[in-house]
Design an enzyme around this catalytic site. Sequence first.
Site, PDB file in Angstrom:
ATOM      1  N   GLN A 190      -4.170  -1.284   9.564  1.00 57.71           N
ATOM      2  CA  GLN A 190      -4.099  -2.639   9.006  1.00 57.71           C
ATOM      3  C   GLN A 190      -4.679  -3.656   9.994  1.00 57.71           C
ATOM      4  O   GLN A 190      -4.294  -3.691  11.152  1.00 57.71           O
ATOM      5  CB  GLN A 190      -2.634  -2.977   8.663  1.00 57.71           C
ATOM      6  CG  GLN A 190      -2.440  -4.312   7.980  1.00 57.71           C
ATOM      7  CD  GLN A 190      -3.116  -4.383   6.600  1.00 57.71           C
ATOM      8  OE1 GLN A 190      -3.045  -3.450   5.813  1.00 57.71           O
ATOM      9  NE2 GLN A 190      -3.797  -5.482   6.337  1.00 57.71           N
ATOM     10  N   ASP A 217     -11.008   3.337   4.412  1.00 54.72           N
ATOM     11  CA  ASP A 217     -11.367   1.915   4.295  1.00 54.72           C
ATOM     12  C   ASP A 217     -12.893   1.752   4.231  1.00 54.72           C
ATOM     13  O   ASP A 217     -13.384   0.689   3.879  1.00 54.72           O
ATOM     14  CB  ASP A 217     -10.837   1.135   5.515  1.00 54.72           C
ATOM     15  CG  ASP A 217      -9.663   0.245   5.137  1.00 54.72           C
ATOM     16  OD1 ASP A 217      -9.497  -0.042   3.929  1.00 54.72           O
ATOM     17  OD2 ASP A 217      -8.925  -0.169   6.053  1.00 54.72           O
ATOM     18  N   LYS A 233       0.830  -1.208   0.000  1.00 53.73           N
ATOM     19  CA  LYS A 233       0.000   0.000   0.000  1.00 53.73           C
ATOM     20  C   LYS A 233       0.868   1.263   0.000  1.00 53.73           C
ATOM     21  O   LYS A 233       0.584   2.227  -0.700  1.00 53.73           O
ATOM     22  CB  LYS A 233      -0.947  -0.015   1.209  1.00 53.73           C
ATOM     23  CG  LYS A 233      -2.042  -1.066   1.063  1.00 53.73           C
ATOM     24  CD  LYS A 233      -2.816  -1.309   2.346  1.00 53.73           C
ATOM     25  CE  LYS A 233      -3.772  -2.482   2.181  1.00 53.73           C
ATOM     26  NZ  LYS A 233      -4.419  -2.894   3.430  1.00 53.73           N
TER      27      LYS A 233
END
Length: 299
Positions: A104, A127, A60
């Site tokens: 994460q 997200d 990412k």
Amino acid sequence: MASSADQKAKIIDGKAIAQTIRSEIAEEVRGLSEKYGKVPGLAVVIVGSRKDSQSYVRMKRKACAEVGIKSIDVDLPEDVSEADLISKVYELNSNPDVHGILVQLPLPKHINEENVLGAISIEKDVDGFHPLNIGKLAMKGREPLFLPCTPKGCLELLVRSGIKIKSQRAVVVGRSNIVGLPVSLLLLKADATVSIVHSRSQDSEKIIREADIIIAAAGQAAMIKGDWIKPGAAVIDVGTNAVDDPSKKSGYRLVGDVDYKEACKVAGYITPVPGGVGPMTVAMLLKNTLDGAKRVIGQ
Ligand code: NAD
């Protein structure tokens, strides 16, 4: 791979579509920087040293660098307390250089993920997992600030492949918070007739066979067989399952939830695994970060 005589399905090349999207993002990022002197920033937070999480985070951060998004790296030790992690999230919430915050998952067992995700400002929830964003996604007439990346990537694949969604019969296999449920809501917003099958469903096979669009997100290797698929259906395979393969150096290979070889003979469109939905998830994260920055800059 099915032999060319058997091959009916058009392969949806997620890697190529994601690359096109990344180029579009890079151009917009350049434009923002030239016009406003501002660069979108994504905070990528990782706790501990899980190998898979580290590799996702590396990917990412690299993807950010490639399109000119600034990645703000936050690496915390495995034993960080929930309170310290949440205060880090608050700090990022109020940092004007940060337009998106990604924590994460999974987090270590002593930390409650819901508390941490709920602490992220909805304006920076790239997200798209904040309950307020999911709630707005579920309501008619409301628009979430961000859509979850994998579901958004699935819809983008359908749209960019010219597949009709409106009034079509869509079946989603799986009802998780991160894929199955939000992808069902997105299909509904796009005017499909949506059914969801899950581990407690009966007659899943029969329901799946009625679908013009199948989104497979069950995490069950090659579960959906060729004869479960209506001829000509569009199949988006989110599943990413490791199966033993002694011929590989790693000892395993990745397969989807759909029996790819069989499905290629029946479906109209299909995504491969890997190279289908996976690259789109990262591209959508970059897009969400760019959109978050544009909202702040007032574009
Ligand atoms: P999950 O385990 O949280 O949810 C799985 C869902 O599938 C559950 O709702 C369960 O009820 C349902 N299910 C399980 N067995 C079933 C069966 N036999 N029939 C019908 N439904 C069944 O998983 P998840 O996080 O939603 O992920 C699903 C898959 O997608 C996994 O393989 C995961 O690795 C993959 N994934 C890929 C990406 C990507 O970017 N490519 C992103 C997220 C998840």
